[in-house]
Design an enzyme around this catalytic site. Structure first.
Site, PDB file in Angstrom:
ATOM      1  N   CYS A   1      -7.604  -1.944  -4.817  1.00 55.08           N
ATOM      2  CA  CYS A   1      -6.154  -1.739  -4.703  1.00 55.08           C
ATOM      3  C   CYS A   1      -5.423  -3.063  -4.871  1.00 55.08           C
ATOM      4  O   CYS A   1      -4.435  -3.152  -5.594  1.00 55.08           O
ATOM      5  CB  CYS A   1      -5.796  -1.139  -3.344  1.00 55.08           C
ATOM      6  SG  CYS A   1      -5.773   0.650  -3.357  1.00 55.08           S
TER       7      CYS A   1
ATOM      8  N   CYS B   1       0.857  -1.195   0.000  1.00 59.68           N
ATOM      9  CA  CYS B   1       0.000   0.000   0.000  1.00 59.68           C
ATOM     10  C   CYS B   1       0.890   1.240   0.000  1.00 59.68           C
ATOM     11  O   CYS B   1       0.624   2.227  -0.682  1.00 59.68           O
ATOM     12  CB  CYS B   1      -0.888   0.023   1.242  1.00 59.68           C
ATOM     13  SG  CYS B   1      -1.864  -1.455   1.510  1.00 59.68           S
TER      14      CYS B   1
ATOM     15  N   ARG C   1     -12.567  -0.002  -2.045  1.00 62.82           N
ATOM     16  CA  ARG C   1     -11.262   0.622  -2.252  1.00 62.82           C
ATOM     17  C   ARG C   1     -10.123  -0.371  -1.975  1.00 62.82           C
ATOM     18  O   ARG C   1      -9.184  -0.499  -2.750  1.00 62.82           O
ATOM     19  CB  ARG C   1     -11.185   1.855  -1.343  1.00 62.82           C
ATOM     20  CG  ARG C   1      -9.929   2.691  -1.368  1.00 62.82           C
ATOM     21  CD  ARG C   1      -9.728   3.404  -2.676  1.00 62.82           C
ATOM     22  NE  ARG C   1      -8.939   2.605  -3.569  1.00 62.82           N
ATOM     23  CZ  ARG C   1      -8.184   3.082  -4.554  1.00 62.82           C
ATOM     24  NH1 ARG C   1      -8.158   4.360  -4.797  1.00 62.82           N
ATOM     25  NH2 ARG C   1      -7.486   2.289  -5.316  1.00 62.82           N
TER      26      ARG C   1
ATOM     27  N   HIS D   1       1.037   4.949  -1.904  1.00 60.19           N
ATOM     28  CA  HIS D   1       0.373   6.003  -1.145  1.00 60.19           C
ATOM     29  C   HIS D   1       1.233   6.663  -0.071  1.00 60.19           C
ATOM     30  O   HIS D   1       0.784   7.602   0.574  1.00 60.19           O
ATOM     31  CB  HIS D   1      -0.939   5.468  -0.573  1.00 60.19           C
ATOM     32  CG  HIS D   1      -1.876   4.982  -1.645  1.00 60.19           C
ATOM     33  ND1 HIS D   1      -2.538   5.839  -2.494  1.00 60.19           N
ATOM     34  CD2 HIS D   1      -2.226   3.729  -2.044  1.00 60.19           C
ATOM     35  CE1 HIS D   1      -3.268   5.136  -3.360  1.00 60.19           C
ATOM     36  NE2 HIS D   1      -3.097   3.855  -3.113  1.00 60.19           N
TER      37      HIS D   1
END
Lengths: 284, 166, 103
Positions: A245, A198, A241, A202
């Site tokens: 992802c 992740c 979401r 991000h």
């Protein structure tokens, strides 16, 4: 150049994690210090972005996109979902009770306190999970976590919490700390055929384009949920979401509201403590 | 409960029924006529069916206005450099041209170039904002009919995520 | 079911600013659904705004107008409390209309 501070941040995180792995008894996790380090990292990386603006995702990082967003917000695409959510929220179940009966303060203005750690159950409870539990407790079938109804309900609940800062608590309970640590580990673990975590997108690369899209900063990313994504031509929940992802990095998504995702949401919400709820949001 | 929201199974079923209907109509040779049923109202302002059905920008503009257009610096066309998503591209226009009677938007590279056309009656401000779909990077041509003449402004919008998806 | 039309009409000096959002799929007829079947074109063709019986704005739309279409314009001659009637018709002959008060 850009990657450098990110790497040093990761190194700092690893430094926190590593001793725990090497010598379990050594150091107790310190979520408050994590959150501070996390937020400081983003402040330093994007000195031009106002702190509260991180909840606006890619729009806080790109002027041309921000203009398109401001235009959209004049009459936002989530408007219909929001209205449907309000209607659904207020409509009694077959047994006469309502969602309001399941939540503190009748469910109004409480989104910023989710997810929370339930000490009876010993697990993290998210808003989406609590909504379905509320339905089931009242004899109604649960909703899909990735479809319109759940997005509409959470859109309305987020709306009633707009402006209220995320207020996620980690009680002094080893199980809560473990849940938090597991969420953190999930966030920084690489997976999928692309071998991305992740954080690869991000934390290390917000504001950069990945193919056509501009990546959102992890800080504040959940504050805007649920979102209307133009790419989806519709609304999506936090569950949607997360699963998207994982698919995008060519990994196999977990079951929505699996314990891993709940822990991840716990971690990611906690490190955004202090930032206001801005959902429902609109995204490209 | 479910029926009150967007994409219900019922809606999908309806779509399929209609699809069958269209196939049948095509077989007996009416083609697009199934969609061509002109709306009953607005008899004074018939829907410019033909202009919307043409492929290219030049043909569509000719069908709609029947004349050439010339660039004007009195038209301000506001469109993004790069569309965040081709499905929703905000495009706005204002103009200081006098006696404006209509404003239209043409997306050159779309399958059908004419996107929208607006009648501006007397007393209405010659300005409009809307959201359009763009299949790919393309010129957007804005047309303003003013005092019986046709003026235009053109801007290229880059599209990286096309607006023809889901 | 609530109306498909949302309108904000706000008096601003001598002009009325009007913004509208309509719930409509605006299907292009070029997209396939999950089963691989073409979704037939389904889009609003005309959208009309009337004030005191006079058309103040008329939109002719093709399939390139975004899903849940939005449009904004302004007109003169309106006043707070006046009615503004909005109506649309799509390519299948479906219609909806709404009368809103200028605020």
């Amino acid at each position: 150049m850009r990657i450098h501070p990110a790497l040093s941040f990761l190194a700092a995180v690893l430094a926190l994690v590593a001793p725990a792995v090497a010598a379990p008894a050594a150091e107790k996790p310190d979520p408050a210090a994590d959150a501070k380090a996390f937020q400081d990292f983003f402040r330093k990386k994007f000195p031009q972005v106002k702190f509260e603006d991180f909840v606006n995702g890619p729009y806080s990082m790109n002027e041309d996109m921000r203009k398109q967003w401001e235009e959209k917000e004049q009459f936002p695409p989530y408007e219909f979902a929001l209205e449907a959510g309000k209607e659904m929220f207020e409509k009694p179940f077959k047994n006469g009770k309502t969602y309001a009966d399941c939540f503190a303060n009748g469910g109004i203005g409480i989104r910023q306190t989710y997810p929370y750690f339930d000490d009876k159950e010993g697990k993290v409870v998210t808003l989406e999970l609590a909504l379905n539990r509320c339905r089931e407790a009242n004899g109604e079938a649960p909703y899909s976590y990735v479809k319109d109804e759940m997005a509409a309900l959470t859109a309305y609940m987020a709306y009633t919490s707009r402006g209220k800062p995320f207020d996620i608590k980690i009680p002094d309970d080893p199980r809560a700390l473990e849940a938090y640590e597991r969420g953190k580990e999930y966030f920084y673990t690489r997976r999928g055929q692309l071998n991305f975590s992740c954080a690869s997108c991000h934390v290390q690369n917000p504001g950069e384009r990945i193919r056509a899209e501009i990546l959102a900063p992890a800080l504040g990313i959940l504050n805007a949920m649920p979102i209307y994504r133009s790419e989806w031509s519709g609304m999506g929940t936090i569950s949607r979401r997360f699963t998207t992802c994982n698919s995008q990095i060519r990994g196999v998504p977990l079951e929505p509201q699996s314990e891993e995702y709940r822990d991840l949401e716990y971690y990611l919400s906690y490190v955004s403590n202090g930032l206001p709820i801005s959902g429902p949001g609109a995204r490209p | 409960m479910t029926a009150s929201l967007g994409c219900s199974a019922e809606q999908l079923a309806t779509r399929r029924l209609i699809l069958k209907g269209v196939a049948a109509v095509t077989l007996i040779g009416l083609g697009h006529a199934a969609f061509g049923a002109a709306p009953a109202f607005a008899a004074n302002d018939p829907y410019p069916e033909d202009a919307f059905r043409l492929k290219g920008a030049a043909e569509a503009i000719k069908a709609l206005y029947g004349r050439e257009h010339e660039p004007s610096d009195k038209i301000k066309l506001d469109a993004p450099e790069i569309a965040e998503n081709g499905g929703v591209v905000p495009i706005a226009l204002t103009t200081t041209l006098p006696d404006v009677t209509s404003i239209s938007f043409v997306v050159s590279e779309n399958p059908n170039a004419l996107a929208a056309s607006y009648k501006i009656p007397e007393g209405t401000v010659p300005a409009v904002a809307n959201r359009l779909k763009m299949a790919k990077t393309s010129n957007v041509i804005a047309l303003v009919e003013s005092g019986g003449k046709l003026y235009s402004a053109t801007k290229e919008v880059k599209v990286t995520v096309g607006g023809c998806g889901g | 079911m609530a109306s498909s039309i949302r309108v904000r009409a706000i008096q601003n000096g001598d002009v009325t600013d009007v913004q509208t959002l309509i719930q409509h799929p605006m299907d292009t007829g070029l997209i396939k659904d999950a089963k691989g079947e073409l979704i037939p074109a389904h889009f609003i063709q005309q959208l009309t705004f009337e004030h005191n019986g006079k058309t103040v704005f008329l939109a002719d739309w093709g399939t390139a107008v975004s899903k849940d279409p939005y449009v904004k314009f302004a007109f003169k001659g309106g006043a707070k409390g006046d009615d503004l009637k909005v109506s649309w018709v799509d390519n299948k002959g479906a219609t909806d209309s709404l009368t809103a008060k200028i605020q």
